[in-house]
Design a protein around this motif. Sequence first.
Motif, PDB file in Angstrom:
ATOM      1  N   PHE A 110       8.417   8.175  -0.377  1.00 52.12           N
ATOM      2  CA  PHE A 110       7.786   8.170  -1.466  1.00 52.12           C
ATOM      3  C   PHE A 110       6.194   7.989  -1.164  1.00 52.12           C
ATOM      4  CE2 PHE A 110       9.005   3.756  -1.506  1.00 52.12           C
ATOM      5  CZ  PHE A 110       7.868   3.055  -1.863  1.00 52.12           C
ATOM      6  N   PRO A 111       5.233   8.511  -1.896  1.00 51.04           N
ATOM      7  CA  PRO A 111       3.878   8.408  -1.384  1.00 51.04           C
ATOM      8  C   PRO A 111       3.088   6.997  -1.752  1.00 51.04           C
ATOM      9  CG  PRO A 111       4.174   9.565  -3.561  1.00 51.04           C
ATOM     10  CD  PRO A 111       5.358   9.219  -3.137  1.00 51.04           C
ATOM     11  N   ILE A 112       2.573   6.524  -0.742  1.00 50.26           N
ATOM     12  CA  ILE A 112       2.080   5.152  -0.718  1.00 50.26           C
ATOM     13  C   ILE A 112       0.709   5.236  -0.888  1.00 50.26           C
ATOM     14  CG2 ILE A 112       1.398   3.189   0.997  1.00 50.26           C
ATOM     15  CD1 ILE A 112       4.344   3.158   0.248  1.00 50.26           C
ATOM     16  N   GLY A 113      -0.146   4.571  -1.674  1.00 53.31           N
ATOM     17  CA  GLY A 113      -1.379   4.154  -1.906  1.00 53.31           C
ATOM     18  C   GLY A 113      -1.818   2.821  -1.297  1.00 53.31           C
ATOM     19  N   LEU A 114      -2.480   2.711  -0.395  1.00 55.39           N
ATOM     20  CA  LEU A 114      -2.980   1.523   0.445  1.00 55.39           C
ATOM     21  C   LEU A 114      -4.172   1.124   0.205  1.00 55.39           C
ATOM     22  CD1 LEU A 114      -1.688  -0.959   2.198  1.00 55.39           C
ATOM     23  CD2 LEU A 114      -2.159   0.561   4.047  1.00 55.39           C
ATOM     24  N   LYS A 115      -4.380  -0.323   0.016  1.00 55.78           N
ATOM     25  CA  LYS A 115      -5.986  -0.863   0.103  1.00 55.78           C
ATOM     26  C   LYS A 115      -5.937  -1.757   1.199  1.00 55.78           C
ATOM     27  CE  LYS A 115      -5.771  -1.498  -4.429  1.00 55.78           C
ATOM     28  NZ  LYS A 115      -6.018  -1.964  -5.664  1.00 55.78           N
ATOM     29  N   ALA A 116      -6.930  -1.934   2.045  1.00 54.89           N
ATOM     30  CA  ALA A 116      -6.953  -2.847   2.987  1.00 54.89           C
ATOM     31  C   ALA A 116      -8.389  -3.316   3.344  1.00 54.89           C
ATOM     32  CB  ALA A 116      -6.463  -2.289   4.494  1.00 54.89           C
ATOM     33  N   ASP A 123       0.943   2.434  -8.768  1.00 55.16           N
ATOM     34  CA  ASP A 123       1.990   3.385  -8.970  1.00 55.16           C
ATOM     35  C   ASP A 123       3.120   3.075  -7.686  1.00 55.16           C
ATOM     36  OD1 ASP A 123       1.290   4.768 -10.857  1.00 55.16           O
ATOM     37  OD2 ASP A 123       0.084   6.655  -9.541  1.00 55.16           O
ATOM     38  N   THR A 124       2.373   2.634  -6.436  1.00 56.80           N
ATOM     39  CA  THR A 124       3.132   2.371  -5.214  1.00 56.80           C
ATOM     40  C   THR A 124       3.804   0.753  -5.912  1.00 56.80           C
ATOM     41  OG1 THR A 124       1.644   3.312  -3.784  1.00 56.80           O
ATOM     42  CG2 THR A 124       3.087   1.864  -2.922  1.00 56.80           C
ATOM     43  N   LEU A 125       3.121   0.061  -6.439  1.00 58.26           N
ATOM     44  CA  LEU A 125       3.828  -1.350  -6.623  1.00 58.26           C
ATOM     45  C   LEU A 125       5.033  -1.202  -7.529  1.00 58.26           C
ATOM     46  CD1 LEU A 125       0.866  -3.641  -7.137  1.00 58.26           C
ATOM     47  CD2 LEU A 125       2.390  -3.723  -5.212  1.00 58.26           C
ATOM     48  N   ARG A 126       4.873  -0.100  -8.388  1.00 54.45           N
ATOM     49  CA  ARG A 126       6.092   0.072  -9.597  1.00 54.45           C
ATOM     50  C   ARG A 126       7.213   0.580  -8.593  1.00 54.45           C
ATOM     51  NH1 ARG A 126       3.350   2.844 -12.563  1.00 54.45           N
ATOM     52  NH2 ARG A 126       3.767   4.939 -11.766  1.00 54.45           N
ATOM     53  N   ARG A 127       7.166   1.538  -7.601  1.00 55.12           N
ATOM     54  CA  ARG A 127       8.113   2.193  -7.027  1.00 55.12           C
ATOM     55  C   ARG A 127       8.686   0.950  -6.028  1.00 55.12           C
ATOM     56  NH1 ARG A 127       3.928   6.018  -5.649  1.00 55.12           N
ATOM     57  NH2 ARG A 127       4.033   7.986  -7.126  1.00 55.12           N
ATOM     58  N   ILE A 128       7.920   0.093  -5.390  1.00 57.08           N
ATOM     59  CA  ILE A 128       8.413  -0.998  -4.621  1.00 57.08           C
ATOM     60  C   ILE A 128       9.074  -2.094  -5.409  1.00 57.08           C
ATOM     61  CG2 ILE A 128       7.741  -3.177  -3.159  1.00 57.08           C
ATOM     62  CD1 ILE A 128       5.339  -1.262  -2.317  1.00 57.08           C
ATOM     63  N   ASN A 129       8.678  -2.397  -6.773  1.00 53.20           N
ATOM     64  CA  ASN A 129       9.567  -3.249  -7.448  1.00 53.20           C
ATOM     65  C   ASN A 129      10.676  -2.691  -7.887  1.00 53.20           C
ATOM     66  OD1 ASN A 129       7.347  -5.214  -7.366  1.00 53.20           O
ATOM     67  ND2 ASN A 129       6.299  -4.396  -9.364  1.00 53.20           N
ATOM     68  N   ARG A 130      10.898  -1.338  -8.108  1.00 54.22           N
ATOM     69  CA  ARG A 130      12.107  -0.666  -8.497  1.00 54.22           C
ATOM     70  C   ARG A 130      13.216  -0.773  -7.368  1.00 54.22           C
ATOM     71  NH1 ARG A 130      16.052   0.073 -11.829  1.00 54.22           N
ATOM     72  NH2 ARG A 130      17.077   2.014 -11.798  1.00 54.22           N
ATOM     73  N   ILE A 131      12.672  -0.559  -6.272  1.00 57.07           N
ATOM     74  CA  ILE A 131      13.621  -0.659  -5.022  1.00 57.07           C
ATOM     75  C   ILE A 131      13.964  -2.120  -4.920  1.00 57.07           C
ATOM     76  CG2 ILE A 131      13.454  -0.725  -2.217  1.00 57.07           C
ATOM     77  CD1 ILE A 131      11.719   1.554  -2.515  1.00 57.07           C
ATOM     78  N   ALA A 132      13.015  -3.072  -4.922  1.00 56.23           N
ATOM     79  CA  ALA A 132      13.323  -4.647  -4.926  1.00 56.23           C
ATOM     80  C   ALA A 132      14.677  -4.856  -5.843  1.00 56.23           C
ATOM     81  CB  ALA A 132      12.447  -5.511  -4.928  1.00 56.23           C
ATOM     82  N   ASP A 133      14.458  -4.185  -7.167  1.00 51.39           N
ATOM     83  CA  ASP A 133      15.518  -4.620  -8.030  1.00 51.39           C
ATOM     84  C   ASP A 133      16.863  -4.114  -7.875  1.00 51.39           C
ATOM     85  OD1 ASP A 133      13.425  -6.129  -9.487  1.00 51.39           O
ATOM     86  OD2 ASP A 133      13.099  -4.235 -10.944  1.00 51.39           O
ATOM     87  N   LEU A 134      16.719  -2.806  -7.353  1.00 54.45           N
ATOM     88  CA  LEU A 134      18.087  -2.269  -6.997  1.00 54.45           C
ATOM     89  C   LEU A 134      18.483  -2.842  -5.922  1.00 54.45           C
ATOM     90  CD1 LEU A 134      17.021   1.700  -7.542  1.00 54.45           C
ATOM     91  CD2 LEU A 134      18.552   0.079  -9.083  1.00 54.45           C
ATOM     92  N   THR A 135      18.104  -3.059  -5.098  1.00 56.00           N
ATOM     93  CA  THR A 135      18.710  -4.044  -3.843  1.00 56.00           C
ATOM     94  C   THR A 135      19.182  -5.241  -4.224  1.00 56.00           C
ATOM     95  OG1 THR A 135      17.047  -2.777  -2.398  1.00 56.00           O
ATOM     96  CG2 THR A 135      18.187  -4.886  -1.491  1.00 56.00           C
ATOM     97  N   ALA A 136      18.412  -6.009  -5.210  1.00 59.76           N
ATOM     98  CA  ALA A 136      18.812  -7.166  -5.350  1.00 59.76           C
ATOM     99  C   ALA A 136      20.350  -7.036  -6.282  1.00 59.76           C
ATOM    100  CB  ALA A 136      17.914  -8.019  -6.350  1.00 59.76           C
ATOM    101  N   GLU A 137      20.162  -5.935  -7.185  1.00 59.96           N
ATOM    102  CA  GLU A 137      21.487  -5.894  -7.884  1.00 59.96           C
ATOM    103  C   GLU A 137      22.684  -5.545  -7.311  1.00 59.96           C
ATOM    104  OE1 GLU A 137      20.678  -2.994 -10.774  1.00 59.96           O
ATOM    105  OE2 GLU A 137      19.339  -3.971 -11.905  1.00 59.96           O
ATOM    106  N   ALA A 138      22.407  -4.670  -6.007  1.00 58.00           N
ATOM    107  CA  ALA A 138      23.546  -4.287  -5.240  1.00 58.00           C
ATOM    108  C   ALA A 138      23.984  -5.471  -4.468  1.00 58.00           C
ATOM    109  CB  ALA A 138      23.055  -3.256  -4.217  1.00 58.00           C
TER     110      ALA A 138
END
Length: 336
Positions: free
Chosen positions: A124-130, A225-240
Amino acid sequence: MAMMDGIKRQLRSVVEWQNPDPDVLFTQWTENGDEIKNASKLIVGPGQGCIFVYEGQVKAVIEQQCMVNLQTDNVPFWTTIKKFMQFFVSEHKVGIYFYRKTKILDQKWGTTSLIKYQDPKYQFPIGLKAYGNYSYQIEDAQAFFVNIVGSHSQVGIDEFRRIISARVIQPISDYLAECGYSYADIDANREEIARGISIKLAIVFRKLGFNISDFRIEGTDFDEDTLRRINRIADLTAEAQAAQAVGLDYAKVQQLDAMREAARNESGAAGAGMGLGAGVALGQNMAQGLTMTTPGANGTADDIAGKLAQLKKLFEAELISEAEYTAKKQELLARF
């Protein structure tokens, strides 16, 4: 009167960068306008360099600390100047620029826009600030003058910092796209990423006349947008992982969640009854499976305890009735 003015212009003077401002990187000498007086001396102090520019072109660069007698010493390009200038007065003017040779330390940088690339693991597309810091030093004064200074009479360190910040995004984006780091790996590999980026930056900035060093990444962040995708992955991983920990099949847990959601969102009483009925039916089937899939005649204590835990979850989710829960519970307990 004109003769007296001409004589005054020939009086001895010293061309030097006195008390340089610590915030100035490059400056034009303007004490005598843009004319050099006869028999002048040029002094290049410690940590300084000097550039002679004639009609917009760099003719000579002095990189060492020295004092030069412009009337008698053999200075590159000086004889060329004399051919064009009578009594050092001419419509063809000379530019003398001083620059700072010392390394400029601990300069801050930050991305002015998002660094975008595709996450190699999750696709998925990443939008990074550094942001971070670095040091730099003018290495090729002529290239620096041509590419950075141009027609400016002075370049400050703050102004130059903005120029660098605008140019770091593309090399960073290219490196992140090539190196294969997922979003979760960036912070753990910050030093390695900084080393890789500094190599790319060195190639780009060397062409502009300066060398960048000590490039470091101090922190990173992601866009919404990236944080929303990251949080979704974290939630699904925790549920599994939670489902696995209690011995439930994650696909069945997802089915139960979908049924519960359907029961809540169906419009009208009939629709709600249908959604709830489907959830109850699925729960009953799973409850029956708790008995049917128990290995052996009686099953081990661990197996039965696991089935009881699953049965309780079904009851708490209101997918089986209290009577069904009690009956199945008694049936499992009888196997101890």
